[in-house]
Structures are given as C-alpha cells and as structure tokens.
Design an enzyme around this catalytic site. Structure first.
Site, PDB file in Angstrom:
ATOM      1  N   LYS A  65       0.811  -1.227   0.000  1.00  0.00           N
ATOM      2  CA  LYS A  65       0.000   0.000   0.000  1.00  0.00           C
ATOM      3  C   LYS A  65       0.846   1.280   0.000  1.00  0.00           C
ATOM      4  CE  LYS A  65      -4.169  -2.010   1.816  1.00  0.00           C
ATOM      5  NZ  LYS A  65      -5.198  -2.098   2.824  1.00  0.00           N
ATOM      6  N   ASN A  86      -4.780   2.086  -1.811  1.00  0.00           N
ATOM      7  CA  ASN A  86      -5.317   0.720  -1.904  1.00  0.00           C
ATOM      8  C   ASN A  86      -6.055   0.495  -3.222  1.00  0.00           C
ATOM      9  OD1 ASN A  86      -7.746   2.137  -1.410  1.00  0.00           O
ATOM     10  ND2 ASN A  86      -8.652   0.292  -0.526  1.00  0.00           N
ATOM     11  N   ASP A 101      -9.829   2.977   1.848  1.00  0.00           N
ATOM     12  CA  ASP A 101      -9.803   2.274   3.135  1.00  0.00           C
ATOM     13  C   ASP A 101     -10.321   3.112   4.300  1.00  0.00           C
ATOM     14  OD1 ASP A 101      -8.857  -0.234   2.477  1.00  0.00           O
ATOM     15  OD2 ASP A 101      -6.748   0.280   2.775  1.00  0.00           O
ATOM     16  N   ALA A 130       1.278  -0.168  12.133  1.00  0.00           N
ATOM     17  CA  ALA A 130       1.610   1.139  11.553  1.00  0.00           C
ATOM     18  C   ALA A 130       1.967   0.992  10.077  1.00  0.00           C
ATOM     19  CB  ALA A 130       2.760   1.779  12.326  1.00  0.00           C
ATOM     20  N   GLY A 132       0.313   0.419   5.924  1.00  0.00           N
ATOM     21  CA  GLY A 132      -0.591   1.190   5.074  1.00  0.00           C
ATOM     22  C   GLY A 132      -2.025   1.174   5.568  1.00  0.00           C
ATOM     23  N   ASN A 152       2.932   0.176  17.617  1.00  0.00           N
ATOM     24  CA  ASN A 152       3.497  -0.767  16.646  1.00  0.00           C
ATOM     25  C   ASN A 152       4.742  -1.452  17.200  1.00  0.00           C
ATOM     26  OD1 ASN A 152       3.369  -1.928  14.031  1.00  0.00           O
ATOM     27  ND2 ASN A 152       5.116  -0.694  13.388  1.00  0.00           N
ATOM     28  N   LYS A 157       7.809   3.509  13.208  1.00  0.00           N
ATOM     29  CA  LYS A 157       6.753   3.668  12.187  1.00  0.00           C
ATOM     30  C   LYS A 157       5.500   4.289  12.794  1.00  0.00           C
ATOM     31  CE  LYS A 157       6.216   0.219   9.202  1.00  0.00           C
ATOM     32  NZ  LYS A 157       6.174  -1.227   8.819  1.00  0.00           N
ATOM     33  N   THR A 192      -2.627  -5.095  12.064  1.00  0.00           N
ATOM     34  CA  THR A 192      -1.395  -5.792  11.689  1.00  0.00           C
ATOM     35  C   THR A 192      -1.705  -7.030  10.846  1.00  0.00           C
ATOM     36  OG1 THR A 192      -1.247  -7.387  13.505  1.00  0.00           O
ATOM     37  CG2 THR A 192      -0.388  -5.165  13.945  1.00  0.00           C
ATOM     38  N   LEU A 224      -9.000  -6.086  11.266  1.00  0.00           N
ATOM     39  CA  LEU A 224      -9.086  -5.959   9.806  1.00  0.00           C
ATOM     40  C   LEU A 224      -8.908  -7.300   9.104  1.00  0.00           C
ATOM     41  CD1 LEU A 224      -9.235  -3.020  10.335  1.00  0.00           C
ATOM     42  CD2 LEU A 224      -7.249  -2.619   8.903  1.00  0.00           C
ATOM     43  N   GLY A 247     -13.323  -8.474  10.036  1.00  0.00           N
ATOM     44  CA  GLY A 247     -12.621  -7.869   8.905  1.00  0.00           C
ATOM     45  C   GLY A 247     -13.372  -7.831   7.588  1.00  0.00           C
TER      46      GLY A 247
HETATM   47  P1  ATR Z   1      -0.735  -3.261   5.506  1.00  0.00           P
HETATM   48  O1  ATR Z   1      -0.587  -2.600   4.193  1.00  0.00           O
HETATM   49  O2  ATR Z   1      -1.859  -4.267   5.519  1.00  0.00           O
HETATM   50  O3  ATR Z   1      -0.842  -2.306   6.651  1.00  0.00           O
HETATM   51  P2  ATR Z   1       2.070  -3.657   6.048  1.00  0.00           P
HETATM   52  O4  ATR Z   1       2.331  -2.287   5.538  1.00  0.00           O
HETATM   53  O5  ATR Z   1       2.949  -4.786   5.605  1.00  0.00           O
HETATM   54  O6  ATR Z   1       0.596  -4.137   5.712  1.00  0.00           O
HETATM   55  O7  ATR Z   1       2.058  -3.557   7.662  1.00  0.00           O
HETATM   56  C1  ATR Z   1       1.981  -4.680   8.446  1.00  0.00           C
HETATM   57  C2  ATR Z   1       1.857  -4.279   9.914  1.00  0.00           C
HETATM   58  O8  ATR Z   1       1.720  -5.484  10.687  1.00  0.00           O
HETATM   59  C3  ATR Z   1       3.067  -3.548  10.485  1.00  0.00           C
HETATM   60  O9  ATR Z   1       2.619  -2.637  11.465  1.00  0.00           O
HETATM   61  C4  ATR Z   1       3.857  -4.690  11.142  1.00  0.00           C
HETATM   62  O10 ATR Z   1       4.708  -4.297  12.186  1.00  0.00           O
HETATM   63  P3  ATR Z   1       6.222  -3.776  11.870  1.00  0.00           P
HETATM   64  O11 ATR Z   1       6.074  -2.384  11.364  1.00  0.00           O
HETATM   65  O12 ATR Z   1       6.916  -3.886  13.158  1.00  0.00           O
HETATM   66  O13 ATR Z   1       6.761  -4.734  10.810  1.00  0.00           O
HETATM   67  C5  ATR Z   1       2.722  -5.513  11.698  1.00  0.00           C
HETATM   68  N1  ATR Z   1       3.089  -6.907  11.982  1.00  0.00           N
HETATM   69  C6  ATR Z   1       3.318  -7.892  11.105  1.00  0.00           C
HETATM   70  N2  ATR Z   1       3.608  -9.052  11.741  1.00  0.00           N
HETATM   71  C7  ATR Z   1       3.539  -8.765  13.076  1.00  0.00           C
HETATM   72  C8  ATR Z   1       3.744  -9.532  14.271  1.00  0.00           C
HETATM   73  N3  ATR Z   1       4.066 -10.826  14.213  1.00  0.00           N
HETATM   74  N4  ATR Z   1       3.598  -8.915  15.462  1.00  0.00           N
HETATM   75  C9  ATR Z   1       3.270  -7.615  15.532  1.00  0.00           C
HETATM   76  N5  ATR Z   1       3.065  -6.829  14.437  1.00  0.00           N
HETATM   77  C10 ATR Z   1       3.215  -7.402  13.235  1.00  0.00           C
END
Ligand code: ATR
Length: 280
Positions: A65, A86, A101, A130, A132, A152, A157, A192, A224, A247
């Site tokens: 995103k 998106n 979104d 944090a 998209g 986050n 972020k 997340t 979500l 979601g």
């Molecule tokens: P989207 O576009 O759906 O928001 P993204 O930009 O890949 O997807 O963001 C994924 C989010 O999920 C991020 O906030 C990520 O945390 P980090 O910034 O620390 O990577 C979070 N996330 C993914 N796996 C996670 C986990 N196992 N525990 C906690 N947060 C997680």
C-alpha cells in the site's frame, strides 16, 4: 474483456475476486478480476505490465500500500495525506492512486450503530500496527474527531504516523507507542498482518493486545483480518461480551468504493455482500 485484479503478497487467500466478479456479472460487464501475487523484487516489472497490458484497475493490499506509490502518475489528495494507496485506476496508461480504506474503516465501525455501545464523548481509539492499513484507519478516526494511540512493534513507524497526522488535525490528538506499553481507550483496532503471517501462532505466544485482561478495557473491537474471521482478538471480544466488528465489513466497503472508481457505475452492494458472505 477488461482485466482487474489484486496486487498483494500473499494474495491467494484474497476474497476480493468473488466480490468484484459477482458485481461484474450482475451488471453484465465483460470484465474479469484476478489475483496477482507478486514478490517484492518483481514489483517494478509488474507495474510496467499493468500500464501496458492494460490492467484497468487494481486493489492493493499488504505489503504494497505504501511501496506502490512511487510507480503511480498521480495520487489523489486524500491518499497522499494518508500516505497509502489501496486502489489504482489505469486510464489509458496513466496510473491514478486512491485510498478507499479510510471511509471503509469508518463505515465498518459506525454505520450500523443499532444496539452498539459506541462512545460519544471524547472517544479514544488504540490502533495496533503502523502499515498502510493503519494509516488509513488512523486518518478516518481523526477525521471523526476520535483521539488515537497508534502502537506498533517497530515504534519508529508509529512515531512517523503520529508526527505526520498531528500536523493535519487540530480537533483530535494522535500519539504513538510500542506494543509493550499499550494504552487503553474505547475502541481497539488490529491492523497488523500478524494472523496472516503467523496463522499457526500458539495461545501462549499471543500478543498482549488480545488478552482478556486488556481487551475488557474497551467497548468496541475491530480486526481488519478476515482470514480467519474469528481472530484471537475477535475471540477475546466474544468471550468477554463486548461489541466487535470482523474484517469482512471493511473489506466489503473498500471494495464497493473501488468498484465505482474503476467503472463509474453504481456498485451492486448486496450482490457483493452475498458473494463475500458465501465464502466466509
Ligand atoms: P498493511 O498494508 O496491511 O498495513 P504492512 O504495511 O505490511 O501491511 O504492515 C503490516 C503491519 O503489521 C506492520 O505494522 C507490522 O509491524 P512492523 O512495522 O513492526 O513490521 C505488523 N506486523 C506484522 N507481523 C507482526 C507480528 N508478528 N507482530 C506484531 N506486528 C506485526
């Protein structure tokens, strides 16, 4: 036959094709929606393909995103402010970015207020994540005058979102923190990708934000994630007996607006809802 699709990785689990293909069929349109599961090192090549093929419209999901924005010719004002896209519209090789979104998140949370205990006075939301999606959710909440704590795993972020959005909004405040120092409030939202990335997570490894002890401090919970629909967070809300939004709601509303942007036609919302619900 016009081509549309979803750009994501992973993307195979996506329920966007069933909604959009049902809508095309209901409106007798010669169009088809497909899945484009693209690895990160092929994103640039894929975006060239989209422009030239042409793919008329794209839904964009994790993790693209934010990353996809650099390949677009024009991004609408709201998506630019949010910092994520998106929806892409391909108009004769010119790529426009939008964000459906944030309105979808607000609709999912507040459209069906009947019987739902939604706080009315100075509500506070805690947004986990944090990426998209989180950006759009925070933006939607702030637009409604709801104060936000964005938390986050990678705190920097969350800090970036809080700093950017604090400058845009005067009426509502936004602050950031990490997952080890969670605040409480009225509304709790997981944005997340944890359930997608760790589908087999063990109960003892679940993050604190879906513990009963923490979740019971809120009045309304949204996750979500729609695969699974009953995430550990939704299970906790059910267990405790507080209001929750799964979601699929935001998925539907963001797709409806997307369909209208691509086709200029009034989306057959109930057809899309039925197609989605049949798959859940
Ligand atoms: P989207 O576009 O759906 O928001 P993204 O930009 O890949 O997807 O963001 C994924 C989010 O999920 C991020 O906030 C990520 O945390 P980090 O910034 O620390 O990577 C979070 N996330 C993914 N796996 C996670 C986990 N196992 N525990 C906690 N947060 C997680």
């Amino acid at each position: 036959m016009k081509r549309y699709g979803i750009l994501a990785n992973p993307a195979k689990h996506s329920l966007s094709p069933v909604m959009h293909n049902a809508a095309f069929k209901a409106l007798h349109m010669r169009a088809h929606y497909e899945i484009f599961e693209v690895p990160e090192n092929e994103l640039a090549k894929f975006m060239k393909f989209v422009r030239n093929e042409p793919i008329e419209g794209l839904s964009v999901s994790l993790p693209y995103k934010e990353k996809v924005m650099q390949y677009l010719d024009k991004i609408n004002k709201e998506a630019l402010k949010i910092g994520s896209v998106n929806t892409i519209v391909n108009s004769e090789g010119f790529l426009y970015g939008f964000n459906t979104d944030y309105l979808a998140s607000n609709k999912a949370l507040f459209i069906d207020m009947k019987g739902r205990h939604v706080p009315t006075k100075d509500p506070i939301a805690v947004v986990i994540g944090a990426g998209g999606a989180a950006r759009a959710v925070c933006y939607g909440l702030l637009k409604m005058g709801i104060h936000v704590w964005v938390a986050n795993r990678t705190k920097e972020k969350a800090d970036a979102i809080a700093i950017e959005f604090a400058e845009m909004f005067n009426e509502a405040e936004i602050h950031s923190n990490d997952l080890n120092d969670l605040k409480t409030g009225d509304i709790l939202i997981n944005t997340t990708s944890i359930w997608t990335k760790e589908p087999k997570i063990r109960i003892q490894n679940l993050p604190y934000f879906c513990s009963s002890e923490y979740v019971r401090k809120f009045k309304l919970v949204m996750d979500l994630c729609y695969n699974p629909l009953e995430t550990p967070l939704i299970k906790a809300a059910k267990r405790i007996g507080i209001e929750y939004v799964t979601g699929d709601k935001m998925l539907l509303y963001q797709a409806v607006d997307q369909f209208e942007l691509w086709t200029g036609k009034k989306p057959p919302v109930e057809v899309m809802r039925d197609a989605l619900e049949a798959e859940l």
